[in-house]
Design a protein around this motif. Structure first.
Motif, mmCIF file in Angstrom:
data_model
loop_
_atom_site.group_PDB
_atom_site.id
_atom_site.type_symbol
_atom_site.label_atom_id
_atom_site.label_comp_id
_atom_site.label_asym_id
_atom_site.label_seq_id
_atom_site.Cartn_x
_atom_site.Cartn_y
_atom_site.Cartn_z
ATOM 1 N N GLY A 159 0.939 -3.503 -3.971
ATOM 2 C CA GLY A 159 0.300 -2.236 -4.288
ATOM 3 C C GLY A 159 -0.034 -1.389 -3.084
ATOM 4 O O GLY A 159 -0.969 -0.578 -3.130
ATOM 5 N N GLY A 160 0.709 -1.571 -1.973
ATOM 6 C CA GLY A 160 0.524 -0.723 -0.804
ATOM 7 C C GLY A 160 1.220 0.613 -0.991
ATOM 8 O O GLY A 160 1.647 0.962 -2.102
ATOM 9 N N PRO A 161 1.372 1.409 0.090
ATOM 10 C CA PRO A 161 1.974 2.740 -0.036
ATOM 11 C C PRO A 161 3.315 2.749 -0.752
ATOM 12 O O PRO A 161 3.544 3.586 -1.636
ATOM 13 C CB PRO A 161 2.101 3.196 1.423
ATOM 14 C CG PRO A 161 0.964 2.519 2.112
ATOM 15 C CD PRO A 161 0.866 1.162 1.457
ATOM 16 N N GLY A 162 4.225 1.836 -0.390
ATOM 17 C CA GLY A 162 5.525 1.809 -1.052
ATOM 18 C C GLY A 162 5.414 1.407 -2.504
ATOM 19 O O GLY A 162 6.054 1.996 -3.384
ATOM 20 N N GLY A 163 4.582 0.405 -2.787
ATOM 21 C CA GLY A 163 4.439 -0.088 -4.148
ATOM 22 C C GLY A 163 3.752 0.885 -5.075
ATOM 23 O O GLY A 163 4.235 1.163 -6.180
ATOM 24 N N TYR A 164 2.603 1.441 -4.628
ATOM 25 C CA TYR A 164 1.896 2.332 -5.554
ATOM 26 C C TYR A 164 2.607 3.665 -5.728
ATOM 27 O O TYR A 164 2.570 4.258 -6.809
ATOM 28 C CB TYR A 164 0.419 2.485 -5.193
ATOM 29 C CG TYR A 164 0.049 3.370 -4.016
ATOM 30 C CD1 TYR A 164 0.191 4.751 -4.055
ATOM 31 C CD2 TYR A 164 -0.532 2.803 -2.887
ATOM 32 C CE1 TYR A 164 -0.201 5.549 -2.979
ATOM 33 C CE2 TYR A 164 -0.931 3.587 -1.808
ATOM 34 C CZ TYR A 164 -0.770 4.960 -1.864
ATOM 35 O OH TYR A 164 -1.165 5.737 -0.803
#
Length: 456
Positions: free
Chosen positions: A11-16
């Motif tokens: 859920g970091g920048p790429g994931g969220y």
């Protein structure tokens, strides 16, 4: 029918961002995050460090205000209040990310999850299926096996949570994390030393700009070309033993020692290796569209090892989701171009750049022409900093074609300015093209135009 259209691990920048884009398109998305959405960047990286650096800069502005006609007395650095501001900022942004994901219909589960194969993810002991899977598990700090380091050093997360301003700080590593923390605590009055293995800090930077950045950071002693050999000492007082550039033994003693030698992709426990993903140099291998070797499995962000920057993760997520939303097609322009991803260092002074350094261009066999101009050519820079403040712009251009291959800056507002330089590289503009761009006056960004006219 699959349980979800897409499952995102991380859920970091790429994931969220992937979750937001896919949810906006109406897909059924499961986002797995073992900790708090926002990842390292929002929780223990980019955002908290910038909050504290803003506090430090405000403190310095107050101390230095008299020369601008603003006199302040009794100025002090209140670390507890700075930490409270940091925590409030993080809480606000995490809440915003969570609310947006919920609004877009993304299901969030607090579980690490593990890839079990194409379209299969293990979550809480059961298998969830999806048409597509995005690996976005991020990165983690590197802790080299230096004798005596265990229990005597903190990583960036630990230093962010410290309850006082260290009287003495030793930083092992002169990369972005090390330099930003060194700059922060030096501004707040700590005695700071940085021990760096390489001959210059910030090794990804053009050496002209890196040296100017180093020279502009006040209150920090840099030990370059030095190898840390071991640590020892009692609790609350650690001694760092290192060999200097001449091969002589040296030592530094401090109450706090930061280990900041870099980060590595977080692969363990993600299921990546067991599921058959190609792992190259500790990272998931992807092509320029973020596809892995497994059908329907994508990877974005730090875990790819391509560029360990939050905004690079954003771009990778946008590329992957564009292709997921256009099956069987090749969306125009949706591929990763690493040479046009800008970087920024938020130390005091700040730095930023995009594209090739002079040395990198030469290593690729390019014949380049370069120009370096001081930022005191910018009226706003002088108005806010004076003529002696560190600031410069460097342009790297191909000699024959005149295409701009790199723009590098040190000085006030560099990170806010560099996006325009990235657009120059994205569109492969020449020096002459750059000269025709109208830049508002007075702005620090005019330094880029001045550098274009200084390019032979």
């Amino acid at each position: 029918m699959s349980d979800y259209d897409v499952i995102v691990l991380g859920g970091g920048p790429g994931g969220y961002l992937a979750g937001e884009r896919l949810g906006h398109a109406g897909l059924r998305v499961l986002l797995l995050e073992a900790d708090t959405v926002g990842g390292t960047c929002v929780n223990v990286g980019c955002i908290p460090t910038k909050s504290l650096l803003h506090s430090a800069k405000t403190y310095l502005h107050a101390l230095d205000g008299a020369r601008f006609g603003v006199k302040a007395t009794g100025v002090e650095a209140d670390w507890a209040t700075m930490q409270a501001w940091k925590a409030k900022t993080v809480k606000t942004l995490v809440g915003g990310v969570q609310a947006n994901l919920k609004r877009l219909g993304v299901t969030i589960v607090n579980d690490l999850g593990a890839l079990a194969g194409p379209g299969r993810v293990e979550v809480g002991g059961s298998i969830q299926t999806a048409d597509q899977v995005i690996m976005a598990t991020g990165s983690e700090p590197v802790m080299p096996p230096i004798p005596g380091a265990e229990g005597r050093v903190v990583d960036s997360t630990g230093l962010l949570a410290i309850d006082h301003i260290p009287e003495r700080l030793v930083v092992i590593g002169g990369g972005v994390i090390g330099v930003e923390f060194a700059s922060l605590f030096a501004a707040l009055g700590s005695r700071v030393d940085v021990v760096e293995l390489l001959p210059e800090i910030l090794p990804f930077m053009d050496t002209d700009i890196a040296s100017r950045a180093r020279e502009g950071i006040e209150g920090v002693t840099f030990h370059l070309g030095c190898r840390v050999e071991s640590l020892d000492g009692e609790p609350g007082s650690s001694t760092v033993h290192f060999t200097d550039a001449a091969g002589e033994p040296q030592e530094l003693t401090a109450g706090t020692v930061l280990m900041a030698v870099g980060r590595r992709p977080r692969i363990a426990d993600s299921g990546a290796a067991g599921a058959g993903l190609d792992i190259v140099r500790g990272a998931i291998r992807v092509d320029d569209t973020m596809r892995t070797n497994l059908p329907g499995v994508w990877a974005v962000g730090d875990v790819t090892g391509r560029s360990l920057l939050a905004h690079a993760a954003y771009r990778m997520a946008e590329i992957a989701t564009a292709h997921i939303l256009s099956p069987g097609q090749a969306p125009p322009g949706q591929r990763l171009r690493e040479d046009t991803i800008p970087w920024a260092v938020y130390s005091i002074p700040e730095s930023a750049g995009v594209g090739l350094s002079e040395a990198q261009a030469q290593a690729r066999g390019l014949d380049v022409t370069c120009a370096v101009v001081p930022l005191y050519l910018s009226g706003r820079f002088v108005a806010e900093n004076g003529v002696k403040a560190p600031g410069a712009v460097k342009i790297v251009a191909e000699t024959g074609s005149r295409v701009v291959r790199g723009i590098h800056m040190v000085g006030t507002y560099a990170p806010e300015t560099i996006w325009g330089a990235a657009a120059v590289l994205e569109n492969e503009l020449t020096v002459e093209d750059l000269r025709q761009i109208v830049i508002p006056h007075p702005t620090v960004s005019e330094g880029i135009r001045e550098a274009s006219w200084g390019t032979p």
